[in-house]
Design an enzyme around this catalytic site. Structure first.
Site, short mmCIF file in Angstrom:
data_model
loop_
_atom_site.label_atom_id
_atom_site.label_comp_id
_atom_site.label_asym_id
_atom_site.label_seq_id
_atom_site.Cartn_x
_atom_site.Cartn_y
_atom_site.Cartn_z
N VAL A 41 -13.93 0.51 10.04
CA VAL A 41 -13.40 1.14 8.82
C VAL A 41 -14.24 0.76 7.60
O VAL A 41 -14.61 1.61 6.79
CB VAL A 41 -11.92 0.76 8.60
CG1 VAL A 41 -11.38 1.41 7.32
CG2 VAL A 41 -11.08 1.19 9.81
N ARG B 89 -7.67 -0.73 -7.19
CA ARG B 89 -8.17 0.60 -6.82
C ARG B 89 -7.18 1.70 -7.19
O ARG B 89 -7.52 2.87 -7.17
CB ARG B 89 -8.35 0.68 -5.28
CG ARG B 89 -9.15 -0.42 -4.67
CD ARG B 89 -10.61 -0.19 -4.67
NE ARG B 89 -11.00 1.07 -4.08
CZ ARG B 89 -12.18 1.64 -4.30
NH1 ARG B 89 -13.05 1.05 -5.09
NH2 ARG B 89 -12.49 2.79 -3.73
N CYS C 241 -10.69 -5.15 -3.58
CA CYS C 241 -11.41 -6.17 -2.83
C CYS C 241 -12.88 -5.78 -2.63
O CYS C 241 -13.20 -4.61 -2.47
CB CYS C 241 -10.74 -6.36 -1.48
SG CYS C 241 -9.19 -7.24 -1.66
N ASN D 118 0.80 -1.22 0.00
CA ASN D 118 0.00 0.00 0.00
C ASN D 118 0.84 1.28 0.00
O ASN D 118 0.28 2.38 0.06
CB ASN D 118 -1.01 -0.03 1.15
CG ASN D 118 -2.08 -1.09 0.87
OD1 ASN D 118 -2.18 -1.61 -0.26
ND2 ASN D 118 -2.86 -1.44 1.88
C1 EPZ Z 1 -6.55 1.57 1.65
O1 EPZ Z 1 -7.76 1.49 0.93
C2 EPZ Z 1 -5.89 0.22 1.48
N1 EPZ Z 1 -5.72 -0.03 0.07
C3 EPZ Z 1 -6.76 -0.87 2.10
O2 EPZ Z 1 -6.07 -2.09 2.00
C4 EPZ Z 1 -6.98 -0.53 3.58
O3 EPZ Z 1 -7.86 -1.48 4.12
C5 EPZ Z 1 -7.57 0.87 3.71
O4 EPZ Z 1 -6.74 1.83 3.02
C6 EPZ Z 1 -7.72 1.29 5.16
O5 EPZ Z 1 -6.46 1.27 5.80
C7 EPZ Z 1 -4.68 0.51 -0.56
O6 EPZ Z 1 -3.87 1.24 -0.01
C8 EPZ Z 1 -4.54 0.15 -2.00
P1 EPZ Z 1 -9.93 4.29 2.60
P2 EPZ Z 1 -8.57 2.81 0.59
O7 EPZ Z 1 -10.16 5.32 1.55
O8 EPZ Z 1 -7.62 3.93 0.42
C9 EPZ Z 1 -14.64 5.21 2.93
C10 EPZ Z 1 -5.74 -4.30 1.31
O9 EPZ Z 1 -6.25 -5.43 1.50
N2 EPZ Z 1 -14.49 6.11 1.77
O10 EPZ Z 1 -9.11 4.67 3.78
O11 EPZ Z 1 -9.50 2.49 -0.53
C11 EPZ Z 1 -14.48 3.75 2.52
O12 EPZ Z 1 -15.65 3.24 1.96
C12 EPZ Z 1 -6.63 -3.09 1.14
O13 EPZ Z 1 -4.52 -4.11 1.22
C13 EPZ Z 1 -15.59 6.83 1.32
O14 EPZ Z 1 -16.68 6.76 1.89
O15 EPZ Z 1 -9.38 2.97 1.95
C14 EPZ Z 1 -14.09 3.11 3.82
O16 EPZ Z 1 -15.23 2.85 4.58
C15 EPZ Z 1 -8.09 -3.38 1.32
N3 EPZ Z 1 -15.42 7.64 0.22
C16 EPZ Z 1 -13.26 4.21 4.51
O17 EPZ Z 1 -13.59 5.44 3.86
C17 EPZ Z 1 -14.23 7.76 -0.43
O18 EPZ Z 1 -14.14 8.52 -1.43
C18 EPZ Z 1 -11.76 4.01 4.46
O19 EPZ Z 1 -11.35 3.81 3.11
C19 EPZ Z 1 -13.11 7.02 0.06
C20 EPZ Z 1 -13.26 6.20 1.15
#
Ligand code: EPZ
EC number: 2.5.1.7
Length: 451
Positions: free
Chosen positions: A346, A98, A122, A25
């Site tokens: 989360v 993503r 995922c 990540n």
């Molecule tokens: C990153 O995903 C990681 N992926 C994820 O790892 C990790 O679980 C996550 O961060 C949390 O630490 C990568 O870095 C590629 P978020 P990301 O935006 O950036 C909501 C793995 O298995 N949200 O922090 O996509 C979202 O739905 C993966 O390695 C919105 O509502 O996660 C979630 O509930 C899986 N609108 C929360 O925020 C948006 O525009 C956190 O998502 C963006 C996010």
């Protein structure tokens, strides 16, 4: 699907030593950052995983020459001839990761327009991108949503802005960083995510010539600069992979040394690991000196014998317990005496994998209620996002289908811990985020085979 299966003869403790490389990540985001430079970048310790291949392919389509460096795991990015790619070419990567969403800012800076295919990643809930698009519009980008993907342009350039995220999203914080570094003026981002991978991305951008201040209380200030150059960077190790192997050691009553694992990035995990009854020992790295070859640091994790203890934990943004640590650890919690509680704050739908564990003899109930005090967006919205794990349960073999990356690894751990022979379908998905996991399983003495 029939080729994509691993036969796991469970019941043998994992014993041995493996190594983790650069964090998935961070690595994928540092690769995108290379687009912003006007000279080549070098990234070390890049794991051979599917997400890296996807980003490499997308960079190639946009004219970035990506070559293997001299060192194993080194990639060199030459952005001298950045160019537009056709939507058809880009769409080949639709649904695979993503990361493409993070190309928006760099492509707008370099080309004035961007096309982003349908995203993948995922299936752990709806995973919207509204924060990303809101941020890009704040910078002055126009976003046109079409059935084939997103078309973005910045007719008047990108300008610094003051912006607060509704939630400290990792991806949206990275979006703002990758856009703000070359936007005109100052950007202030409030409620930013501050995961170690984000701090490491800030290090990459700073090496490129960016000016970024990380203030207290999740405030990041970015002073835009007109140009950036290439970087040379060795990323932080993958703390999700490290924790996954630690959980596997605990669940199988084994002993695994994870070279490269770093204590500072894993403190919250280590506290829970110890509370459950697992033991660990940290070895610091020692640089080579005359007459001393030095030593690579890491963490040894083991099950000390006897019974594990139940715990209550809540996933949260950094410095909380990572959502990606939850699934592997829950397998070990099925072996703990008493009731363990997991409140997932989360992602709204990240407990579906527990059904497969129940089919193997685990006793896990999921609830819509918030079973914990961490403020959470899901309790009132009727999502099953809390789990109660009653243990210890004897796990038995089963046929399993992997639903997503981290849940998939938890299925694998469960099959390794269970008595008997399981068939795990869809295991290739694990290659998205775990380098050479089958070779590592073999190094740890696991009895697994492709049929
Ligand atoms: C990153 O995903 C990681 N992926 C994820 O790892 C990790 O679980 C996550 O961060 C949390 O630490 C990568 O870095 C590629 P978020 P990301 O935006 O950036 C909501 C793995 O298995 N949200 O922090 O996509 C979202 O739905 C993966 O390695 C919105 O509502 O996660 C979630 O509930 C899986 N609108 C929360 O925020 C948006 O525009 C956190 O998502 C963006 C996010």
């Amino acid at each position: 699907m029939t080729d994509d299966v691993l036969v796991v003869h469970g019941g043998t403790p994992l014993e041995g030593r493996i190594r983790v490389r650069g964090a998935k990540n961070l690595v994928s985001k540092a690769m995108v950052a290379a687009l912003l430079g006007d000279s080549p970048s070098r990234l070390f310790d890049v794991p051979k995983i599917r997400d890296v291949e996807v980003v490499r392919g997308l960079l190639g389509l946009h004219g970035v020459k990506v070559t293997d460096g001299d060192e194993d795991g080194e990639l060199v990015f030459d952005p001298a001839n950045v160019e537009s790619a056709s939507t058809d070419q880009i769409n080949v990567h639709a649904g695979s990761s993503r990361i493409p969403i993070l190309f928006c800012g760099p492509l707008l800076h370099r080309l004035g327009h961007a096309f982003i295919p349908d995203l993948g990643g995922c299936h752990i809930g709806p995973r919207p991108i509204d924060f990303h698009l809101q941020a890009l519009r704040e910078f002055g980008a126009t976003v046109d949503k079409t059935p084939e993907g997103l078309h973005l342009s910045a007719p008047n350039g990108l300008h610094g802005t003051k912006f607060a995220l509704p939630y400290p999203s990792v991806g949206a914080t990275e979006q703002v960083l990758l856009t703000a570094v070359m936007a005109e003026g100052v950007t202030e981002l409030r409620n930013a995510a501050v995961e170690p991978e984000i701090i490491d991305l800030i290090c990459v951008l700073q090496k490129m010539g960016a000016i970024i201040k990380v203030h207290t209380d999740r405030v990041i200030e970015i002073q835009g600069v007109p140009k950036l150059h290439g970087y040379t960077h060795r990323p932080i190790p993958d703390r999700i992979e490290a924790a996954s192997w630690a959980a596997a050691a605990l669940a199988t009553r084994g002993h695994v040394e994870v070279l490269g694992a770093q204590q500072a990035d894993m403190m919250t995990f280590l506290n829970i690991f110890r509370s459950v009854g697992g033991e660990y020992e940290v070895t610091d790295s020692r640089p080579p000196r005359l007459g001393d070859p030095g030593q690579e640091g890491g963490i040894r994790f083991w099950h000390p014998g006897g019974e594990l203890k139940s715990v209550a934990l809540e996933t949260d943004v950094h410095p909380g317990f990572m959502t990606d640590w939850q699934q592997p650890l829950v397998v070990a919690l099925t072996q703990a005496r008493g009731l363990s509680i997991v409140h997932e704050t989360v992602y709204e739908q990240r407990l579906g994998y527990t059904e497969a564990l129940n089919s193997m003899g685990a006793n896990i109930q999921v609830y819509r209620d918030c079973l914990g005090g961490t403020p959470c967006r899901f309790g009132r919205r009727n999502f099953k996002h809390s789990a109660v794990i009653a243990g210890p349960s004897k796990l038995h073999a089963a046929d399993l289908v992997i639903p997503d990356l981290r849940a998939g690894f938890s299925h694998l751990i469960a099959a390794l811990a269970a008595e008997g022979t399981s068939r795990v379908y869809g295991v290739d998905l694990i290659n998205r985020g775990y380098e050479d996991f089958e070779a590592k399983l073999a190094d740890l003495g696991a009895h697994v085979e492709r049929p």
